[in-house]
Design an enzyme around this catalytic site. Sequence first.
Site, PDB file in Angstrom:
ATOM      1  N   PHE A 116       0.600   3.714  52.448  1.00 49.35           N
ATOM      2  CA  PHE A 116      -0.728   3.866  53.040  1.00 49.35           C
ATOM      3  C   PHE A 116      -1.770   3.788  51.938  1.00 49.35           C
ATOM      4  CE2 PHE A 116      -3.739   4.879  56.109  1.00 49.35           C
ATOM      5  CZ  PHE A 116      -4.423   6.065  55.880  1.00 49.35           C
ATOM      6  N   LEU A 118      -5.572   4.121  51.362  1.00 48.87           N
ATOM      7  CA  LEU A 118      -6.902   4.509  51.838  1.00 48.87           C
ATOM      8  C   LEU A 118      -7.844   4.786  50.658  1.00 48.87           C
ATOM      9  CD1 LEU A 118      -8.932   5.535  54.008  1.00 48.87           C
ATOM     10  CD2 LEU A 118      -7.780   7.750  53.900  1.00 48.87           C
ATOM     11  N   GLY A 124     -12.436   9.186  47.593  1.00 48.56           N
ATOM     12  CA  GLY A 124     -11.253   9.996  47.804  1.00 48.56           C
ATOM     13  C   GLY A 124     -11.441  10.805  49.073  1.00 48.56           C
ATOM     14  N   HIS A 328      11.082  34.228  37.077  1.00 42.43           N
ATOM     15  CA  HIS A 328      12.138  33.714  36.215  1.00 42.43           C
ATOM     16  C   HIS A 328      11.823  33.866  34.731  1.00 42.43           C
ATOM     17  CE1 HIS A 328      13.595  31.849  39.941  1.00 42.43           C
ATOM     18  NE2 HIS A 328      14.726  31.579  39.303  1.00 42.43           N
ATOM     19  N   GLU A 353      -3.692  14.309  51.572  1.00 40.91           N
ATOM     20  CA  GLU A 353      -3.831  14.350  53.038  1.00 40.91           C
ATOM     21  C   GLU A 353      -4.918  15.313  53.493  1.00 40.91           C
ATOM     22  OE1 GLU A 353      -2.121  12.005  54.145  1.00 40.91           O
ATOM     23  OE2 GLU A 353      -0.458  11.867  52.755  1.00 40.91           O
ATOM     24  N   SER A 356      -7.521  21.100  50.234  1.00 42.13           N
ATOM     25  CA  SER A 356      -7.798  22.427  50.795  1.00 42.13           C
ATOM     26  C   SER A 356      -9.299  22.636  50.968  1.00 42.13           C
ATOM     27  CB  SER A 356      -7.228  23.511  49.877  1.00 42.13           C
ATOM     28  OG  SER A 356      -5.827  23.429  49.824  1.00 42.13           O
TER      29      SER A 356
END
Lengths: 378, 94
Positions: A116, A118, A124, A328, A353, A356
């Site tokens: 895809f 775009l 952006g 860890h 996609e 936020s």
Amino acid sequence: MEKRRSWDTYRRFAQEAIAPFARASDLVGRLDPAVIEALRVNGFLGCITPVALGGLAMDPISYGQLTAEVGRACSSARTLMTVHHLVSAAILRWATSEVKTRLVPRLARGEEIAAFALSEPDAGSDAGALTTSIRREGDHIFLSGKKCWVSFGQTASIILVIGRAAEGITAVLVPSDTPGLSRHAVTSMVGVKAGMMAEITLDDCKLPATAIVGRPGFGLSHVATTALDHGRYSVAWGAVGIADAAVYASYEFAKNRAQFGSLLKDKPLMRARLTRISVAARAARALCMEAGRLREAGVPSAIVETMVAKYAASKAAVYAANEAVHIHGARGLLEEQQIERLLRDAKVTEIIEGSSDILELLLGEQNLGGDLDDHFFG
Amino acid sequence: MAFSTTSEDKHGERQEDHSSKLLEIRAFVTKSLMRPVADDDNFFETGFVTSMFGMQLITFLEQRYKIEVLDEDLDLVNFCTLNKIVAFVDRKLG
């Protein structure tokens, strides 16, 4: 439960067929062909395709569960599923019968790999500012422009390109071997390193006008929105997978690591960390399940709920992965342990996609302008 | 039970059907755009349409009226005002 395969089945597939290749793929920046073949032979490149067109016609929740398990094993493999299926979703929804019949079965069988295109260097989040041009001359169109951040753009055989025609923003299916199309591999990504990202340059690429998907002028509002909606759903579940991986690894480490005479799991501060990340991961999954339920029902609010799920799950993935590194200790910073990879891959899910930030704007507008009861009760 | 047989009755039924569709679609569009719209307002020219609205509208129409919006239906003339949407739905329902 005939309609839905068990979570265990998807986990077994991902742990046996994908996880063993995740580290090496990340190190070399290339998804092992064995992973792609495993997805292909199991039909997992045609998850959302109708059975009549050679797909599995998976319901949204089963598809989400599979995506989470693949994402738990390897975010790059999950990214392949994301971009391949979001293009499939757009084609299934908006392409002509001829294109669907010709192309969709090949996509489902993995004979074609889709990507895809775009984003552009100056477009952006502001996708509407794209400048890739689509010029019409008789029965042909000519595309020129530059696309960036194209996951699996290095190897895709068919690319859904969003450009600007006289009628407005328009979606076009471009075979990657179209004369004038060139690809430049992006090899320095910090996360999803085996996502085989590319920059795509289109230099007066000539295509038949029938390559347009949907109608001219509806490429962003409908075709790309369909694709991005599917992509968000896939990324949301992929983020759940990352969070799960972080939680499971952290619990396992805490149960076996001793310091100051006792196991980490018995120390209050560690228990608090483990609780926080496990609850965050569970909450993310619950929101993804709700989005899946609404997508299965086919209701308009599913688009917004998918945004909610993606927003929450990507933040949970970053949070859980960051905590996992900390839990860890120095080992969390060691490549061999594969914990730091979770954090690098998790951050990607907050950006792609619909970042936020953009989701906060969109969801904020929805909630401030609408009825909060809809936000809480759907 | 009395059955409608006259053309006047059928016209009345169509008017009621048109009115109920208009009511439902107006409610959806108003809620989605978070502002009132008149029946012939071109809401795509108001600047209030979000990136989600186009797909949400189609999903609503398909689910509520059991129609399928195809790629050839993608024309702003079918979706830009409340009355045009009702007319589009009526055509799809035959």
